[in-house]
Design a protein around this motif. Structure first.
Motif, PDB file in Angstrom:
ATOM      1  N   HIS A 509       0.838  -1.207   0.000  1.00 47.68           N
ATOM      2  CA  HIS A 509       0.000   0.000   0.000  1.00 47.68           C
ATOM      3  C   HIS A 509       0.871   1.255   0.000  1.00 47.68           C
ATOM      4  O   HIS A 509       0.575   2.235  -0.700  1.00 47.68           O
ATOM      5  CB  HIS A 509      -0.918  -0.027   1.223  1.00 47.68           C
ATOM      6  CG  HIS A 509      -1.840   1.146   1.313  1.00 47.68           C
ATOM      7  ND1 HIS A 509      -1.552   2.271   2.065  1.00 47.68           N
ATOM      8  CD2 HIS A 509      -3.045   1.382   0.720  1.00 47.68           C
ATOM      9  CE1 HIS A 509      -2.527   3.132   1.949  1.00 47.68           C
ATOM     10  NE2 HIS A 509      -3.456   2.633   1.156  1.00 47.68           N
ATOM     11  N   TRP A 510       1.967   1.220   0.762  1.00 48.66           N
ATOM     12  CA  TRP A 510       2.879   2.363   0.753  1.00 48.66           C
ATOM     13  C   TRP A 510       3.542   2.524  -0.612  1.00 48.66           C
ATOM     14  O   TRP A 510       3.642   3.644  -1.142  1.00 48.66           O
ATOM     15  CB  TRP A 510       3.946   2.177   1.828  1.00 48.66           C
ATOM     16  CG  TRP A 510       5.075   3.153   1.719  1.00 48.66           C
ATOM     17  CD1 TRP A 510       5.120   4.425   2.209  1.00 48.66           C
ATOM     18  CD2 TRP A 510       6.329   2.935   1.062  1.00 48.66           C
ATOM     19  NE1 TRP A 510       6.311   5.023   1.899  1.00 48.66           N
ATOM     20  CE2 TRP A 510       7.080   4.129   1.187  1.00 48.66           C
ATOM     21  CE3 TRP A 510       6.883   1.866   0.378  1.00 48.66           C
ATOM     22  CZ2 TRP A 510       8.352   4.259   0.644  1.00 48.66           C
ATOM     23  CZ3 TRP A 510       8.156   1.999  -0.159  1.00 48.66           C
ATOM     24  CH2 TRP A 510       8.874   3.186  -0.023  1.00 48.66           C
ATOM     25  N   ALA A 511       3.997   1.425  -1.207  1.00 53.09           N
ATOM     26  CA  ALA A 511       4.666   1.505  -2.504  1.00 53.09           C
ATOM     27  C   ALA A 511       3.730   1.991  -3.594  1.00 53.09           C
ATOM     28  O   ALA A 511       4.161   2.682  -4.528  1.00 53.09           O
ATOM     29  CB  ALA A 511       5.239   0.138  -2.879  1.00 53.09           C
ATOM     30  N   ASN A 512       2.446   1.665  -3.502  1.00 51.39           N
ATOM     31  CA  ASN A 512       1.495   2.085  -4.541  1.00 51.39           C
ATOM     32  C   ASN A 512       0.980   3.501  -4.323  1.00 51.39           C
ATOM     33  O   ASN A 512       0.737   4.228  -5.291  1.00 51.39           O
ATOM     34  CB  ASN A 512       0.308   1.121  -4.578  1.00 51.39           C
ATOM     35  CG  ASN A 512       0.627  -0.186  -5.275  1.00 51.39           C
ATOM     36  OD1 ASN A 512       1.664  -0.310  -5.935  1.00 51.39           O
ATOM     37  ND2 ASN A 512      -0.235  -1.167  -5.127  1.00 51.39           N
ATOM     38  N   THR A 513       0.800   3.903  -3.064  1.00 54.38           N
ATOM     39  CA  THR A 513       0.084   5.149  -2.802  1.00 54.38           C
ATOM     40  C   THR A 513       0.949   6.267  -2.219  1.00 54.38           C
ATOM     41  O   THR A 513       0.521   7.429  -2.226  1.00 54.38           O
ATOM     42  CB  THR A 513      -1.084   4.893  -1.845  1.00 54.38           C
ATOM     43  OG1 THR A 513      -0.566   4.424  -0.589  1.00 54.38           O
ATOM     44  CG2 THR A 513      -2.032   3.844  -2.418  1.00 54.38           C
ATOM     45  N   LYS A 514       2.149   5.960  -1.708  1.00 54.96           N
ATOM     46  CA  LYS A 514       2.923   6.994  -1.024  1.00 54.96           C
ATOM     47  C   LYS A 514       4.344   7.140  -1.537  1.00 54.96           C
ATOM     48  O   LYS A 514       4.961   8.189  -1.321  1.00 54.96           O
ATOM     49  CB  LYS A 514       2.957   6.701   0.485  1.00 54.96           C
ATOM     50  CG  LYS A 514       1.577   6.713   1.134  1.00 54.96           C
ATOM     51  CD  LYS A 514       1.661   6.423   2.626  1.00 54.96           C
ATOM     52  CE  LYS A 514       0.265   6.411   3.253  1.00 54.96           C
ATOM     53  NZ  LYS A 514       0.311   6.132   4.711  1.00 54.96           N
ATOM     54  N   GLN A 515       4.879   6.129  -2.160  1.00 55.58           N
ATOM     55  CA  GLN A 515       6.252   6.225  -2.653  1.00 55.58           C
ATOM     56  C   GLN A 515       6.305   7.152  -3.866  1.00 55.58           C
ATOM     57  O   GLN A 515       5.602   6.946  -4.853  1.00 55.58           O
ATOM     58  CB  GLN A 515       6.795   4.843  -3.020  1.00 55.58           C
ATOM     59  CG  GLN A 515       8.254   4.846  -3.429  1.00 55.58           C
ATOM     60  CD  GLN A 515       8.739   3.466  -3.826  1.00 55.58           C
ATOM     61  OE1 GLN A 515       7.948   2.604  -4.223  1.00 55.58           O
ATOM     62  NE2 GLN A 515      10.038   3.246  -3.730  1.00 55.58           N
ATOM     63  N   ASP A 516       7.146   8.165  -3.806  1.00 56.65           N
ATOM     64  CA  ASP A 516       7.281   9.126  -4.906  1.00 56.65           C
ATOM     65  C   ASP A 516       8.171   8.554  -6.003  1.00 56.65           C
ATOM     66  O   ASP A 516       9.247   8.002  -5.739  1.00 56.65           O
ATOM     67  CB  ASP A 516       7.869  10.439  -4.400  1.00 56.65           C
ATOM     68  CG  ASP A 516       6.885  11.201  -3.526  1.00 56.65           C
ATOM     69  OD1 ASP A 516       5.669  11.036  -3.746  1.00 56.65           O
ATOM     70  OD2 ASP A 516       7.329  11.932  -2.618  1.00 56.65           O
ATOM     71  N   LEU A 517       7.722   8.696  -7.250  1.00 59.31           N
ATOM     72  CA  LEU A 517       8.477   8.235  -8.410  1.00 59.31           C
ATOM     73  C   LEU A 517       9.270   9.394  -9.009  1.00 59.31           C
ATOM     74  O   LEU A 517       8.929  10.569  -8.802  1.00 59.31           O
ATOM     75  CB  LEU A 517       7.528   7.651  -9.461  1.00 59.31           C
ATOM     76  CG  LEU A 517       6.653   6.477  -9.028  1.00 59.31           C
ATOM     77  CD1 LEU A 517       5.753   6.049 -10.176  1.00 59.31           C
ATOM     78  CD2 LEU A 517       7.495   5.324  -8.556  1.00 59.31           C
ATOM     79  N   PRO A 518      10.311   9.087  -9.768  1.00 60.21           N
ATOM     80  CA  PRO A 518      11.013  10.169 -10.489  1.00 60.21           C
ATOM     81  C   PRO A 518      10.068  10.884 -11.446  1.00 60.21           C
ATOM     82  O   PRO A 518       9.119  10.285 -11.975  1.00 60.21           O
ATOM     83  CB  PRO A 518      12.126   9.420 -11.235  1.00 60.21           C
ATOM     84  CG  PRO A 518      12.299   8.133 -10.503  1.00 60.21           C
ATOM     85  CD  PRO A 518      10.947   7.780  -9.952  1.00 60.21           C
ATOM     86  N   LEU A 519      10.305  12.130 -11.665  1.00 59.05           N
ATOM     87  CA  LEU A 519       9.398  12.933 -12.471  1.00 59.05           C
ATOM     88  C   LEU A 519       9.309  12.428 -13.903  1.00 59.05           C
ATOM     89  O   LEU A 519       8.268  12.579 -14.559  1.00 59.05           O
ATOM     90  CB  LEU A 519       9.856  14.404 -12.453  1.00 59.05           C
ATOM     91  CG  LEU A 519       8.866  15.421 -13.036  1.00 59.05           C
ATOM     92  CD1 LEU A 519       7.541  15.376 -12.293  1.00 59.05           C
ATOM     93  CD2 LEU A 519       9.465  16.821 -13.001  1.00 59.05           C
ATOM     94  N   HIS A 520      10.381  11.806 -14.424  1.00 61.40           N
ATOM     95  CA  HIS A 520      10.338  11.356 -15.809  1.00 61.40           C
ATOM     96  C   HIS A 520       9.392  10.180 -16.006  1.00 61.40           C
ATOM     97  O   HIS A 520       9.035   9.853 -17.146  1.00 61.40           O
ATOM     98  CB  HIS A 520      11.740  10.976 -16.289  1.00 61.40           C
ATOM     99  CG  HIS A 520      12.313   9.757 -15.607  1.00 61.40           C
ATOM    100  ND1 HIS A 520      11.996   8.476 -15.982  1.00 61.40           N
ATOM    101  CD2 HIS A 520      13.178   9.646 -14.569  1.00 61.40           C
ATOM    102  CE1 HIS A 520      12.636   7.617 -15.211  1.00 61.40           C
ATOM    103  NE2 HIS A 520      13.370   8.301 -14.340  1.00 61.40           N
ATOM    104  N   MET A 521       8.985   9.515 -14.903  1.00 57.47           N
ATOM    105  CA  MET A 521       8.025   8.432 -15.033  1.00 57.47           C
ATOM    106  C   MET A 521       6.593   8.929 -15.083  1.00 57.47           C
ATOM    107  O   MET A 521       5.674   8.153 -15.380  1.00 57.47           O
ATOM    108  CB  MET A 521       8.185   7.444 -13.875  1.00 57.47           C
ATOM    109  CG  MET A 521       9.489   6.670 -13.891  1.00 57.47           C
ATOM    110  SD  MET A 521       9.529   5.335 -12.664  1.00 57.47           S
ATOM    111  CE  MET A 521       8.211   4.272 -13.276  1.00 57.47           C
ATOM    112  N   VAL A 522       6.359  10.200 -14.787  1.00 53.93           N
ATOM    113  CA  VAL A 522       5.021  10.781 -14.891  1.00 53.93           C
ATOM    114  C   VAL A 522       4.802  11.196 -16.342  1.00 53.93           C
ATOM    115  O   VAL A 522       5.632  11.903 -16.922  1.00 53.93           O
ATOM    116  CB  VAL A 522       4.870  11.995 -13.957  1.00 53.93           C
ATOM    117  CG1 VAL A 522       3.467  12.564 -14.045  1.00 53.93           C
ATOM    118  CG2 VAL A 522       5.202  11.595 -12.524  1.00 53.93           C
TER     119      VAL A 522
END
Length: 798
Positions: A509-522
């Motif tokens: 749940h943390w990895a899906n909803t709270k972990q921030d991804l690098p901006l290039h993946m958005v």
């Protein structure tokens, strides 16, 4: 107001709310084009339609049509139509083995010999699938083919197959109307399935093709070589290696036979020449000319000669990453297994370690979103991979309730992918390929050994999970053996598999909803949209997924959950007993070991006659489906559909936290206990036996003395009348004895102090003891009671 919140997306089933509804009957949404304000729909066939001027009803499924997206939204808001759930026929959930068992194939001479083991219903279904297979776009999911040229393509396909265009249209429309399920190609009252075509090879010592001259002359020993897959591969490698400009095919054929089909070399004129096998033991030139040009690529022979490892390391081209070619979430899923690097303890005994578990995880290959998981013990197999895929494709509400987690199910999306990336492990089996490809119409791409980079979402997920989660739990192995002088990790095992899974769900749940991804993946489109609104773009996986779903970039294939469970849940054997069903321990061969820790029963077992028929026939073993981690119920599938059989055991902890592995552990612990306590149990049994024998010996001696005291008098008979009289006398004697003890005064007990240990005094001379005087008369009340008891004893009938 609830209808206005409905999202129109592919796979949604709409139903008219009245006879005057603008969309009467059931319709399925196949494609949504928001930028064109357009929706592609198809009606779902239910019953025959009356045709003007014709007596017979038409059962052909109607085709695709377009409607405005805004118009559908207006109808939803005004309750002219409503979303609904389509209930598929029960027999559509069965697979090939169930069809052949329930509807056995008939020995029809008109059916090809290789198809006579299959049900006639299967053959009919496969014939329809063959008609429409070339018309279905690869990897499009539920998206329909190009409607602009569909009519001409269908008519051309009908001419090619020698059938009417209506048959092709009907099969194509049914396939899409029922959610791209193959079993939709059959009527609603039978079920069947099929298998993909494979290259034909000779078998059973029968060579394909016409007989050669030697066989016609009666010499069957020289019928020729029956080509195998390896022979075809040799031919293709030889064709690529030896067919060059200036070299004839005949010379290339001789070079190939000298390389692969020779017994060695001999020295002729000072030079080495190959010795070929006899002509009937090697391929012919016609085989070389036919199979050679079908080689998949020009570099295949060189790659096989140098080895896949050297090729992948030094010579393969680097064209991109695993995300190349993926344009939507839900298009490709990544499946892989890995140890969890944590030692567990038993569910029923926190002191007993049970070793390191293994986990299977399903992630979206483009976004890395965690969708499915399965934690098992020991080696994982095909059933474990199916469980991970099932959890990824179904709702997680019941699972969150089982683990007592107050989390929103919306944070755990459900997707069934159109293609899965897998290594050569769990899914590479007949059961895995048949279920995923034939039954569920998905695809599997097996990653070659040593090419972990082609399944990077799972590989990188393993490293991230170990580093951020597993290696911080007491009892972790940290992914390495214990060092010299270090305490073994298994001795520090602390948590059970249930507790680990609960913590894992919180980490996912943390990895899906709270972990921030690098901006290039958005996605750039998402960044631009949030920038136009003056908001900060969220970088979590769930935020990207929700934005993609809202904008039509989620391509998961919608499949009925019951249909998925009927194909993906592992199969177990159960014994039918009068009190319900008891599971067998899996992977025991022909041996039967019952798992008595769980018992499943339901009224349907009695009403359907299953228990009665099984006990009467002696065939008490049946097949059921069960979740290895959930002992609350099992699924029973028969001609009447799928039935949920609950667990009736009252062990709440085992029911809530246990699984099949825990039931097996109970059996193992019980066997170990029996082995350890054999000495005590044998001693207890021999003690009981000795006590019985000694008591019987004493009684036998008393009986013998009593018979000897009678002398020549005849012993009483064992007839029923004498026995009953003896029983009555015994009861009267017992009552008399009770009266005697009630009337006797209670004498004071002598002191229990023992004299000090001294020499034994000489035996005194016996002195006659005077008779005791009669006890004094008791009260009148006592006499009355004695009189009443005596009269009751004398008047009682025995």
């Amino acid at each position: 107001m609830a209808m206005t919140e409905t999202t129109i997306e592919p796979g949604l089933v709409l139903a008219g709310t009245s006879d005057n509804s603008p969309l009467p009957g059931l319709h399925r949404v196949l494609e949504v084009a928001s930028y064109l304000d357009q929706v592609t729909l198809i009606p779902i066939p239910s019953i025959g339609r009356d045709m003007p001027g014709k007596k017979q009803k038409s059962y052909y499924a109607k085709g695709f049509f377009l409607r405005k997206l805004s118009q559908l939204k207006f109808w939803l808001e005004t309750d002219a139509i409503k979303p609904t759930t389509l209930v598929l026929p029960n027999h559509w959930h069965l697979d090939d083995e169930d069809f052949r068992r329930l509807w056995p194939p008939c020995d029809d001479p008109a059916v090809a010999p290789e198809d006579r083991h299959r049900s006639t219903l299967e053959l009919r279904r496969d014939r329809k699938w063959t008609l429409i297979a070339p018309l279905i776009p690869a990897g499009a999911g539920i998206r329909p083919p190009n409607l602009a040229c569909l009519d001409s393509l269908v008519r051309a396909r009908a001419r090619e197959a020698g059938v009417s265009a209506g048959q092709v249209f009907d099969a194509l429309h049914r396939y899409y109307a029922f959610g791209c399920i193959k079993n939709a190609l059959i009527p609603n009252n039978v079920g069947r399935s099929g298998a993909p075509a494979v290259p034909r090879r000779g078998k059973n010592q029968v060579k394909l093709g016409r007989k050669n001259t030697a066989v016609k002359a009666g010499d069957t020993e020289k019928a020729g070589l029956i080509l195998t897959d390896q022979d075809v591969l040799n031919i293709q490698d030889g064709y690529i290696s030896f067919v060059r400009p200036g070299t004839t095919v005949r010379q290339a054929f001789l070079s190939m036979t000298g390389t692969y089909y020779s017994t060695g070399h001999v020295l002729q004129q000072g030079l080495l020449t190959p010795v070929l096998l006899d002509a009937h033991l090697r391929p012919t030139e016609d085989n070389f000319r036919y199979h050679g040009p079908k080689a998949p690529d020009a570099t295949g022979a060189a790659r096989r000669l140098m080895g896949e490892g050297k090729w992948a390391r030094d010579y393969r081209y680097l064209a991109g990453t695993v995300r190349d070619g993926i344009v939507a979430i839900g298009q490709v899923g990544s499946l892989d297994a890995s140890p969890v690097d944590v030692n567990f303890v038993a569910c029923g005994d926190p002191r007993q370690p049970i070793g390191v578990g293994r986990g299977l995880f399903v992630r979206d290959a483009w976004l890395g979103l965690y969708l499915g998981w399965h934690i098992g013990m020991g080696g994982l197999g095909t059933d474990d991979a199916k469980m991970a895929i099932l959890r990824a494709a179904t709702d997680k509400t019941s699972m969150l309730e089982r683990y007592d987690l107050d989390l929103s199910p919306e944070d755990f999306p459900s997707l069934f992918f159109t293609k899965y990336l897998s290594d050569n492990g769990e899914l590479r089996s007949k059961g895995g390929i048949t279920t995923m490809v034939d039954d569920l119409a998905s695809r599997i791409e097996f990653i070659a050994s040593g090419r972990a980079d082609r399944n990077s979402p799972s590989e990188s997920g393993h490293h991230s999970r170990h580093r951020n989660f597993d290696h911080h739990i007491t009892g972790t192995t940290k992914g390495r053996p214990s060092r010299r002088g270090e305490r073994p990790a298994i001795t520090k095992a602390l948590i059970s598999r249930f507790s680990y899974t609960r913590l894992l769900l919180l980490w996912i749940h943390w990895a899906n909803t709270k972990q921030d991804l690098p901006l290039h993946m958005v996605p750039s489109e998402m960044r631009r949209e949030y920038a136009a609104q003056g908001e900060i773009v969220p970088r979590t996986r769930i935020a990207i997924y929700r934005w993609a779903k809202l904008n039509g970039y989620v391509a998961g294939k919608p499949v009925d959950p019951t249909y998925l469970r009927s194909h993906l849940l592992p199969r177990f054997t159960a014994s039918v007993q009068r009190r319900g069903l008891v599971l067998h321990r899996p992977n025991t061969g022909n041996a039967v070991e019952l798992l008595h820790g769980a018992r499943f029963n339901h009224q349907y077992l009695a009403e359907s006659g299953l228990i009665r028929d099984a006990i009467a026939s002696g065939n008490i073993h049946i097949e059921v489906r069960a979740d290895p981690d959930d002992l609350s119920h099992i699924l029973l599938m028969d001609k009447n559909g799928t039935h949920i059989i609950p667990n009736i055991k009252d062990d709440a902890i085992l029911l809530h936290e246990g699984g099949i592995a825990d039931l097996c552990g109970l059996n193992d612990a019980d066997r170990l206990y029996v082995q350890a306590t054999t000495s005590r149990r044998d001693q207890d049994e021999i003690d009981q036996q000795a006590l019985r024998q000694e008591t019987e010996a004493d009684a036998r001696d008393r009986k013998k003395l009593a018979q000897e005291s009678l002398g020549k008098k005849t012993a009483q008979s064992n007839k029923a009348g004498n026995v009953r009289a003896a029983q009555a006398q015994e009861k009267r004697d017992q009552l008399d004895d009770a009266v005697r003890r009630a009337t006797e005064p209670i004498a004071p007990s002598p002191p229990s102090a023992q004299p000090p240990a001294t020499a034994s005094p000489p035996m005194p001379v016996p002195v006659p003891v005077p008779a005791e005087p009669a006890p004094p008369a008791l009260s009148t009340l006592t006499d009355i009671r004695k009189h009443r008891l005596s009269r009751f004893n004398s008047e009682r009938k025995f």
